[in-house]
Design a protein around this motif. Structure first.
Motif, PDB file in Angstrom:
ATOM      1  N   ASP A  73       0.820  -1.211   0.000  1.00 38.26           N
ATOM      2  CA  ASP A  73       0.000   0.000   0.000  1.00 38.26           C
ATOM      3  C   ASP A  73       0.854   1.261   0.000  1.00 38.26           C
ATOM      4  N   ARG A  74       1.973   1.211   0.717  1.00 36.23           N
ATOM      5  CA  ARG A  74       2.794   2.416   0.879  1.00 36.23           C
ATOM      6  C   ARG A  74       3.634   2.734  -0.358  1.00 36.23           C
ATOM      7  N   VAL A  75       4.264   1.713  -0.952  1.00 40.51           N
ATOM      8  CA  VAL A  75       5.261   1.990  -2.003  1.00 40.51           C
ATOM      9  C   VAL A  75       4.905   1.409  -3.367  1.00 40.51           C
ATOM     10  N   GLY A  76       3.973   0.457  -3.443  1.00 43.76           N
ATOM     11  CA  GLY A  76       3.622  -0.141  -4.725  1.00 43.76           C
ATOM     12  C   GLY A  76       4.492  -1.341  -5.057  1.00 43.76           C
ATOM     13  N   PRO A  77       4.080  -2.141  -6.059  1.00 47.35           N
ATOM     14  CA  PRO A  77       4.743  -3.410  -6.344  1.00 47.35           C
ATOM     15  C   PRO A  77       6.157  -3.299  -6.903  1.00 47.35           C
ATOM     16  N   THR A  78       6.428  -2.272  -7.736  1.00 44.16           N
ATOM     17  CA  THR A  78       7.746  -2.190  -8.370  1.00 44.16           C
ATOM     18  C   THR A  78       8.835  -1.932  -7.346  1.00 44.16           C
ATOM     19  N   GLU A  79       8.620  -0.943  -6.481  1.00 46.60           N
ATOM     20  CA  GLU A  79       9.612  -0.651  -5.456  1.00 46.60           C
ATOM     21  C   GLU A  79       9.743  -1.816  -4.483  1.00 46.60           C
ATOM     22  N   LEU A  80       8.636  -2.491  -4.192  1.00 48.08           N
ATOM     23  CA  LEU A  80       8.668  -3.611  -3.269  1.00 48.08           C
ATOM     24  C   LEU A  80       9.448  -4.798  -3.842  1.00 48.08           C
ATOM     25  N   ASN A  81       9.497  -4.897  -5.182  1.00 47.72           N
ATOM     26  CA  ASN A  81      10.291  -5.949  -5.817  1.00 47.72           C
ATOM     27  C   ASN A  81      11.752  -5.899  -5.404  1.00 47.72           C
ATOM     28  N   LEU A  82      12.231  -4.704  -5.068  1.00 48.73           N
ATOM     29  CA  LEU A  82      13.633  -4.549  -4.694  1.00 48.73           C
ATOM     30  C   LEU A  82      13.986  -5.329  -3.436  1.00 48.73           C
ATOM     31  N   ILE A  83      12.986  -5.704  -2.671  1.00 52.16           N
ATOM     32  CA  ILE A  83      13.251  -6.455  -1.449  1.00 52.16           C
ATOM     33  C   ILE A  83      13.889  -7.805  -1.761  1.00 52.16           C
ATOM     34  N   GLY A  84      13.581  -8.324  -2.963  1.00 53.73           N
ATOM     35  CA  GLY A  84      14.153  -9.603  -3.368  1.00 53.73           C
ATOM     36  C   GLY A  84      15.655  -9.576  -3.511  1.00 53.73           C
ATOM     37  N   TYR A  85      16.246  -8.369  -3.557  1.00 56.98           N
ATOM     38  CA  TYR A  85      17.694  -8.255  -3.705  1.00 56.98           C
ATOM     39  C   TYR A  85      18.392  -7.956  -2.385  1.00 56.98           C
ATOM     40  N   LEU A  86      17.625  -7.774  -1.340  1.00 56.48           N
ATOM     41  CA  LEU A  86      18.191  -7.676  -0.002  1.00 56.48           C
ATOM     42  C   LEU A  86      18.108  -9.022   0.714  1.00 56.48           C
ATOM     43  N   GLU A  87      17.118  -9.832   0.359  1.00 62.80           N
ATOM     44  CA  GLU A  87      16.937 -11.142   0.996  1.00 62.80           C
ATOM     45  C   GLU A  87      18.168 -12.041   0.877  1.00 62.80           C
ATOM     46  N   PRO A  88      18.798 -12.168  -0.315  1.00 65.16           N
ATOM     47  CA  PRO A  88      19.983 -13.046  -0.393  1.00 65.16           C
ATOM     48  C   PRO A  88      21.131 -12.575   0.489  1.00 65.16           C
ATOM     49  N   VAL A  89      21.255 -11.268   0.685  1.00 65.48           N
ATOM     50  CA  VAL A  89      22.303 -10.746   1.561  1.00 65.48           C
ATOM     51  C   VAL A  89      22.043 -11.208   2.997  1.00 65.48           C
ATOM     52  N   VAL A  90      20.778 -11.100   3.426  1.00 71.41           N
ATOM     53  CA  VAL A  90      20.397 -11.555   4.763  1.00 71.41           C
ATOM     54  C   VAL A  90      20.608 -13.068   4.887  1.00 71.41           C
ATOM     55  N   ALA A  91      20.185 -13.810   3.857  1.00 73.23           N
ATOM     56  CA  ALA A  91      20.322 -15.273   3.891  1.00 73.23           C
ATOM     57  C   ALA A  91      21.783 -15.692   3.971  1.00 73.23           C
ATOM     58  N   ALA A  92      22.644 -15.000   3.210  1.00 73.80           N
ATOM     59  CA  ALA A  92      24.071 -15.335   3.233  1.00 73.80           C
ATOM     60  C   ALA A  92      24.673 -15.057   4.609  1.00 73.80           C
ATOM     61  N   LEU A  93      24.300 -13.918   5.212  1.00 73.51           N
ATOM     62  CA  LEU A  93      24.813 -13.574   6.536  1.00 73.51           C
ATOM     63  C   LEU A  93      24.352 -14.588   7.588  1.00 73.51           C
ATOM     64  N   MET A  94      23.067 -14.972   7.534  1.00 76.01           N
ATOM     65  CA  MET A  94      22.542 -15.924   8.506  1.00 76.01           C
ATOM     66  C   MET A  94      23.133 -17.318   8.300  1.00 76.01           C
ATOM     67  N   SER A  95      23.367 -17.697   7.049  1.00 80.66           N
ATOM     68  CA  SER A  95      23.998 -18.992   6.773  1.00 80.66           C
ATOM     69  C   SER A  95      25.391 -19.056   7.403  1.00 80.66           C
ATOM     70  N   TRP A  96      26.082 -17.930   7.339  1.00 78.70           N
ATOM     71  CA  TRP A  96      27.419 -17.867   7.933  1.00 78.70           C
ATOM     72  C   TRP A  96      27.349 -17.904   9.459  1.00 78.70           C
ATOM     73  N   LEU A  97      26.427 -17.124  10.034  1.00 82.94           N
ATOM     74  CA  LEU A  97      26.333 -17.035  11.487  1.00 82.94           C
ATOM     75  C   LEU A  97      25.806 -18.321  12.122  1.00 82.94           C
ATOM     76  N   VAL A  98      24.777 -18.915  11.493  1.00 81.97           N
ATOM     77  CA  VAL A  98      24.097 -20.069  12.096  1.00 81.97           C
ATOM     78  C   VAL A  98      24.726 -21.400  11.691  1.00 81.97           C
ATOM     79  N   LEU A  99      25.087 -21.513  10.410  1.00 79.37           N
ATOM     80  CA  LEU A  99      25.537 -22.801   9.884  1.00 79.37           C
ATOM     81  C   LEU A  99      27.019 -22.831   9.509  1.00 79.37           C
ATOM     82  N   GLY A 100      27.657 -21.681   9.550  1.00 80.10           N
ATOM     83  CA  GLY A 100      29.065 -21.633   9.171  1.00 80.10           C
ATOM     84  C   GLY A 100      29.300 -21.800   7.687  1.00 80.10           C
ATOM     85  N   GLU A 101      28.273 -21.541   6.871  1.00 81.98           N
ATOM     86  CA  GLU A 101      28.395 -21.678   5.415  1.00 81.98           C
ATOM     87  C   GLU A 101      28.783 -20.348   4.794  1.00 81.98           C
TER      88      GLU A 101
END
Length: 315
Positions: free
Chosen positions: A246-274
């Motif tokens: 509602d706040r930003v619309g679908p196009t801007e919200l699509n950008l979230i998909g490019y922050l998720e892998p950064v978070v996933a990579a960091l958590m993989s390192w912290l939690v699983l040592g990958e």
């Protein structure tokens, strides 16, 4: 409205954007952890059994309609349930039996690129030409780089990447197929029913694979993974998604998909040592470049708007 009362105390949009990326980025690692204890299809099905009921309860409390009416409303709900819930999550969970959550997150980041391609093919929304074709090519090159194909070692990793890729394609196609339906159905109601219907499809798929509750190892880790995926990455994250949509619309919200892998990579390192290797990081950069080329005009307008708003805030 009740919904406005519930959300007006929330902090700024950028904070919510990062929070949603964190919830969804960590979900890839939580899935990877949970799959050591629960069969994949059953895991996804049980998650959306509970999440769907909670979201439907939220819809009943905050909207004027808690269930669809008429053919179009049930059709859009069924499409979302089949492609966005069942298709995407079923293939993602199966894929994470073979590849890490961090790699899965990078492959899923191709979904916005595929959404543009499906919109052009299915809905005839614009034509992909010139730099758009180059952007599409960069997206697929990124997947190949992540796959890092070795003719002497093609096996489970390639299987996992293919499954996650088709899961992302299912999500993108579902997002496109829901667009032509012009209904007044509240988003929360549609999403809740889509979760319930998608969960039912996942139960059927799990039964076809021979998955049963007897195969579940009910450990504290399994319970923690399930509750986090259901309540945080599922219910809370989807409600944040509705608000940001509602706040930003679908196009801007699509950008979230490019922050998720950064978070996933960091958590993989912290939690699983990958660790994420150079090929995976390069592939992710190529996928993002592909999206930027495909949506260059929209991103340029977004950048100009953000810069303009900041300039006014300092004057």
């Amino acid at each position: 409205m009740v919904r406005d009362t519930l959300w007006k105390i929330l902090p700024s949009t950028p904070f919510l954007f990062v929070l949603l990326a964190t919830f969804w980025g960590t979900s890839f690692v939580a899935i990877e952890v949970g799959l050591h204890h629960v069969p994949p299809m059953l895991f996804a099905a049980l998650r959306y059994d509970l999440a769907g009921l909670v979201v439907l309860g939220y819809a009943a409390y905050t909207t004027d309609r808690w269930r669809p009416r008429g053919r179009d409303e049930w059709a859009v709900t069924l499409v979302a349930g089949a492609f966005i819930i069942a298709g995407y999550h079923g293939l993602l969970y199966l894929g994470e039996l073979y590849v890490s959550g961090a790699i899965a997150a990078v492959i899923v980041s191709l979904s916005p690129v595929l959404t543009v391609a499906f919109a052009a093919l299915v809905l005839r929304e614009g034509r992909i030409e010139g730099l758009g074709v180059l952007g599409l090519a960069f997206g697929f090159v990124g997947v190949v780089l992540v796959a890092n194909p070795d003719p002497g070692a093609l096996g489970s990793s390639a299987t996992g990447i293919a499954l996650v890729f088709f899961g992302g394609a299912s999500f993108a196609l579902g997002a496109v197929l829901t667009r032509p339906f012009d209904t007044d159905l509240p988003i929360a109601t549609m999403e809740g029913w889509a979760m319930v219907l998608g969960a039912a499809m996942l139960h059927v798929a799990g039964a076809a694979r021979g998955e049963t509750l007897a195969q579940v190892h009910l450990t504290p880790t399994a319970v923690a993974s399930f509750l986090y995926l259901t309540l945080v990455s599922g219910v809370v994250a989807f409600l944040l998604y509705f608000e940001l949509l509602d706040r930003v619309g679908p196009t801007e919200l699509n950008l979230i998909g490019y922050l998720e892998p950064v978070v996933a990579a960091l958590m993989s390192w912290l939690v699983l040592g990958e660790f994420v290797d150079v090929a995976t990081a390069t592939g992710f950069a190529a996928i993002f470049l592909g999206f930027a080329l495909l949506k260059r005009d929209t991103l340029a307008d977004l950048t100009a708007r953000v810069v303009g708003e900041r300039s006014r805030s300092y004057t």
